[in-house]
Design a protein around this motif. Structure first.
Motif, mmCIF file in Angstrom:
data_model
loop_
_atom_site.group_PDB
_atom_site.id
_atom_site.type_symbol
_atom_site.label_atom_id
_atom_site.label_comp_id
_atom_site.label_asym_id
_atom_site.label_seq_id
_atom_site.Cartn_x
_atom_site.Cartn_y
_atom_site.Cartn_z
ATOM 1 N N THR A 1 0.839 -1.201 0.000
ATOM 2 C CA THR A 1 0.000 0.000 0.000
ATOM 3 C C THR A 1 0.872 1.248 0.000
ATOM 4 O O THR A 1 1.958 1.267 0.580
ATOM 5 C CB THR A 1 -0.915 0.011 1.235
ATOM 6 O OG1 THR A 1 -0.151 -0.350 2.391
ATOM 7 C CG2 THR A 1 -2.050 -0.978 1.071
ATOM 8 N N THR B 1 -4.161 1.685 -12.381
ATOM 9 C CA THR B 1 -5.560 1.960 -12.021
ATOM 10 C C THR B 1 -6.429 0.715 -12.184
ATOM 11 O O THR B 1 -7.499 0.625 -11.589
ATOM 12 C CB THR B 1 -6.122 3.097 -12.890
ATOM 13 O OG1 THR B 1 -5.981 2.735 -14.269
ATOM 14 C CG2 THR B 1 -5.374 4.393 -12.627
ATOM 15 N N LEU C 1 -7.219 -3.450 -11.862
ATOM 16 C CA LEU C 1 -6.885 -4.517 -10.936
ATOM 17 C C LEU C 1 -5.757 -5.361 -11.512
ATOM 18 O O LEU C 1 -5.615 -5.478 -12.734
ATOM 19 C CB LEU C 1 -8.110 -5.397 -10.660
ATOM 20 C CG LEU C 1 -9.315 -4.729 -9.992
ATOM 21 C CD1 LEU C 1 -10.406 -5.772 -9.723
ATOM 22 C CD2 LEU C 1 -8.925 -4.028 -8.702
ATOM 23 N N ASN D 1 0.458 -2.484 -6.893
ATOM 24 C CA ASN D 1 -0.589 -2.939 -7.806
ATOM 25 C C ASN D 1 -1.931 -2.617 -7.172
ATOM 26 O O ASN D 1 -1.991 -2.108 -6.048
ATOM 27 C CB ASN D 1 -0.453 -4.453 -8.052
ATOM 28 C CG ASN D 1 -0.823 -5.280 -6.837
ATOM 29 O OD1 ASN D 1 -1.918 -5.862 -6.756
ATOM 30 N ND2 ASN D 1 0.071 -5.350 -5.848
ATOM 31 N N ARG D 2 -3.011 -2.910 -7.879
ATOM 32 C CA ARG D 2 -4.332 -2.908 -7.246
ATOM 33 C C ARG D 2 -4.719 -4.367 -7.032
ATOM 34 O O ARG D 2 -4.810 -5.146 -7.973
ATOM 35 C CB ARG D 2 -5.371 -2.177 -8.104
ATOM 36 C CG ARG D 2 -5.185 -0.662 -8.094
ATOM 37 C CD ARG D 2 -6.427 0.044 -8.641
ATOM 38 N NE ARG D 2 -7.547 -0.087 -7.717
ATOM 39 C CZ ARG D 2 -8.830 -0.063 -8.075
ATOM 40 N NH1 ARG D 2 -9.147 0.053 -9.362
ATOM 41 N NH2 ARG D 2 -9.783 -0.187 -7.184
ATOM 42 N N TRP D 3 -4.950 -4.703 -5.805
ATOM 43 C CA TRP D 3 -5.065 -6.087 -5.352
ATOM 44 C C TRP D 3 -6.184 -6.841 -6.053
ATOM 45 O O TRP D 3 -7.310 -6.362 -6.173
ATOM 46 C CB TRP D 3 -5.285 -6.102 -3.855
ATOM 47 C CG TRP D 3 -5.400 -7.455 -3.221
ATOM 48 C CD1 TRP D 3 -6.525 -8.001 -2.664
ATOM 49 C CD2 TRP D 3 -4.357 -8.430 -3.050
ATOM 50 N NE1 TRP D 3 -6.241 -9.248 -2.151
ATOM 51 C CE2 TRP D 3 -4.926 -9.538 -2.378
ATOM 52 C CE3 TRP D 3 -3.017 -8.469 -3.403
ATOM 53 C CZ2 TRP D 3 -4.186 -10.670 -2.049
ATOM 54 C CZ3 TRP D 3 -2.277 -9.588 -3.077
ATOM 55 C CH2 TRP D 3 -2.858 -10.665 -2.407
ATOM 56 N N ARG E 1 -4.344 7.304 -10.068
ATOM 57 C CA ARG E 1 -3.790 6.376 -9.073
ATOM 58 C C ARG E 1 -3.970 6.828 -7.631
ATOM 59 O O ARG E 1 -4.090 6.004 -6.733
ATOM 60 C CB ARG E 1 -2.294 6.162 -9.328
ATOM 61 C CG ARG E 1 -1.972 5.235 -10.472
ATOM 62 C CD ARG E 1 -0.464 5.111 -10.639
ATOM 63 N NE ARG E 1 0.131 6.355 -11.114
ATOM 64 C CZ ARG E 1 1.436 6.613 -11.120
ATOM 65 N NH1 ARG E 1 2.281 5.715 -10.652
ATOM 66 N NH2 ARG E 1 1.893 7.750 -11.603
ATOM 67 N N GLN F 1 -7.002 5.826 -0.167
ATOM 68 C CA GLN F 1 -5.954 5.194 -0.962
ATOM 69 C C GLN F 1 -5.726 3.730 -0.590
ATOM 70 O O GLN F 1 -5.439 2.900 -1.453
ATOM 71 C CB GLN F 1 -4.636 5.971 -0.812
ATOM 72 C CG GLN F 1 -3.543 5.508 -1.762
ATOM 73 C CD GLN F 1 -3.888 5.757 -3.225
ATOM 74 O OE1 GLN F 1 -4.372 6.829 -3.565
ATOM 75 N NE2 GLN F 1 -3.662 4.767 -4.075
ATOM 76 N N PHE G 1 -8.488 1.775 -2.198
ATOM 77 C CA PHE G 1 -8.255 1.760 -3.640
ATOM 78 C C PHE G 1 -7.149 0.773 -3.997
ATOM 79 O O PHE G 1 -7.291 -0.022 -4.941
ATOM 80 C CB PHE G 1 -7.895 3.167 -4.115
ATOM 81 C CG PHE G 1 -7.774 3.305 -5.612
ATOM 82 C CD1 PHE G 1 -8.897 3.409 -6.409
ATOM 83 C CD2 PHE G 1 -6.522 3.321 -6.215
ATOM 84 C CE1 PHE G 1 -8.785 3.534 -7.796
ATOM 85 C CE2 PHE G 1 -6.393 3.446 -7.595
ATOM 86 C CZ PHE G 1 -7.532 3.549 -8.383
ATOM 87 N N ASP G 2 -6.044 0.810 -3.253
ATOM 88 C CA ASP G 2 -4.955 -0.135 -3.492
ATOM 89 C C ASP G 2 -5.421 -1.570 -3.309
ATOM 90 O O ASP G 2 -4.953 -2.480 -4.015
ATOM 91 C CB ASP G 2 -3.785 0.145 -2.545
ATOM 92 C CG ASP G 2 -3.019 1.406 -2.899
ATOM 93 O OD1 ASP G 2 -3.205 1.930 -4.013
ATOM 94 O OD2 ASP G 2 -2.219 1.876 -2.066
ATOM 95 N N TRP G 3 -6.313 -1.789 -2.388
ATOM 96 C CA TRP G 3 -6.828 -3.132 -2.106
ATOM 97 C C TRP G 3 -7.893 -3.575 -3.105
ATOM 98 O O TRP G 3 -8.493 -4.624 -2.939
ATOM 99 C CB TRP G 3 -7.380 -3.194 -0.692
ATOM 100 C CG TRP G 3 -6.317 -3.338 0.366
ATOM 101 C CD1 TRP G 3 -4.973 -3.291 0.202
ATOM 102 C CD2 TRP G 3 -6.539 -3.556 1.760
ATOM 103 N NE1 TRP G 3 -4.335 -3.482 1.402
ATOM 104 C CE2 TRP G 3 -5.257 -3.636 2.374
ATOM 105 C CE3 TRP G 3 -7.679 -3.680 2.549
ATOM 106 C CZ2 TRP G 3 -5.104 -3.853 3.749
ATOM 107 C CZ3 TRP G 3 -7.526 -3.888 3.912
ATOM 108 C CH2 TRP G 3 -6.250 -3.977 4.510
ATOM 109 N N GLY G 4 -8.131 -2.784 -4.129
ATOM 110 C CA GLY G 4 -9.040 -3.195 -5.186
ATOM 111 C C GLY G 4 -10.484 -2.778 -4.994
ATOM 112 O O GLY G 4 -11.352 -3.186 -5.767
#
Length: 420
Positions: free
Chosen positions: A78, A113, A115, A138-140, A207, A212, A215-218
């Motif tokens: 993250t 942006t 997944l 990444n996005r998880w 991004r 956040q 968002f990072d976690w999908g």
């Protein structure tokens, strides 16, 4: 005739014994020259172990004497959650054990942006190699990560107080250019008319922005303004996807728990604090400003509160498994001693990134790095920058892929089919 047969049998026996000897010698040579890069081969660890033998209890690093060290690891990195320090621990482990790191063709994002999709790893020259360590931004997307690495992969992440995280993100990622004001001006805009902020696009080409961590976690931004009950249900779903979620403000306890879960000796998580911002690059917010931001960062605030409680549970279990109420306290003490010894042995000085060169140079001059003793190369991996590690791992992966392709010409076709 009988004499001829006897002579043939004697010759065949000598022939067999000779070839058995040659085969055994060849096999031994292959094993010796091809064995993985183990603890005993690592100058980083050999020096650390020698100096910290009286500090680190490496014989019993976990609550179970039956456990096996984990090498299949997925870290959901993250933004601005002290994740560079954790990533460095995993990079060092990959070097120590000769493991393959999930790596895109270029850059340091496995997805931005969108997944995560395993094609970003598979559609590379090294896409046919097995993946052991997953740690870049990444996005998880757990399904795709497990499809890439295997269902037994240990998945974990880290969270931070969302107000502090957003303050760091705002300044580090240049969100001032997105919202046309500094952070305090941003908070005033939130106080006066939140909808103006909510209708602006996320910064950094989509991004960076609100919630956040989520968002990072999908998590889709469409869920950010949903009822608290819907948010809670989504967080519980995320809880099922991670074996452990670390807390940035409790980094030493977090790394002790991580070592325990991975069945690693505590020395493996000895570290330097990396990518730390300079004090003059931070913005001090008043309590009412923090409250306004915390309310706007509603999803991340709920995530942080939820996983802080879960972290307390993990610590309580860690203490009770061995029947020691102060077990965590003792392990943290040992880790601090080990970190101090590492700094005394390896670090000349902590300096601004602008004073660093080569493998230690990061991408942003708002941060600190370390001048490392030049005559102690085993110290280098503790302070190496992410760009330096990425260059190193791409070189290793390229060479391994070439060797694998020589052994199996169908490897490319196999990896292409896996990405579909």
């Amino acid at each position: 005739m009988m004499k001829l047969v006897g002579q043939f049998g004697s010759i065949r026996a000598r022939f067999s014994i000779r070839h058995l000897f040659l085969f055994s010698a060849s096999a031994l040579l292959v094993i010796v020259t091809y064995r993985p890069y183990s603890n005993n081969n690592s100058p980083v660890l050999s020096a650390a172990v020698a100096e910290n033998a009286d500090v680190i209890d490496s014989d019993h690093p976990t609550s179970s004497k039956e456990c096996q060290p984990v090498n299949k690891i997925a870290f959901m990195k993250t933004h601005k959650c002290a994740s560079s320090t954790i990533e460095n621990v995993l990079f060092r482990h990959a070097l120590r054990e000769n493991l393959n790191v999930a790596m895109p063709l270029k850059g340091n994002y496995l997805s931005r942006t969108e997944l995560f999709n395993r094609s970003s790893v598979l559609n590379t020259p090294w896409g046919g190699l097995p993946v052991d360590i997953f740690t870049l931004h990444n996005r998880w997307n757990r399904d795709q990560v497990m499809a890439l690495m295997g269902p037994s992969t240990f998945a974990f992440s880290v969270v931070r107080d969302p107000v502090d995280q957003f303050e760091s993100l705002y300044n580090y990622m240049g969100l001032r250019s997105t919202y046309k004001t500094d952070l305090k001006g941003f908070v005033r805009m939130l106080r006066n008319n939140q909808s103006v902020i909510d209708h602006k696009p996320r910064g950094g080409m989509g991004r960076f922005g609100r919630n956040q961590i989520a968002f990072d976690w999908g998590v889709s931004p469409k869920l950010f303004n949903k009822d608290p009950e819907i948010i809670r249900e989504r967080i519980e779903q995320l809880d099922d996807q991670f074996e452990l979620v670390l807390i940035a403000e409790r980094m030493e306890e977090s790394l002790v728990l991580l070592a325990d879960r991975l069945c690693w000796p505590l020395e493996y998580v000895t570290h330097l604090d990396l990518n730390v911002r300079k004090p003059e690059r931070t913005v001090q917010l008043e309590e009412d400003e923090r409250q306004i931001l915390g309310n706007w960062l509603n999803f991340d605030t709920s995530i942080y509160e939820y996983f802080s409680r879960r972290f307390d549970d993990h610590v309580a279990r860690f203490n009770t498994v061995a029947g020691q109420s102060d077990r965590m306290e003792e392990q943290v003490r040992l880790l601090r001693q080990s970190n101090l010894q590492l700094q005394e042995r390896c670090v000349i000085q902590r300096v601004g990134n602008e004073k660093l060169r080569g493998k230690f140079l990061e991408t942003h001059n708002d941060t600190f790095g370390y001048l490392i003793q030049p005559n102690k190369p085993d110290c280098d991996p503790y302070a190496m920058s992410e760009p330096a590690y990425l260059r190193l791992f791409r070189e290793k992966l390229t060479q391994r892929a070439k060797m694998a392709l020589k052994r199996n010409p169908f490897l490319v076709a196999t990896s292409a089919s896996r990405s579909n």
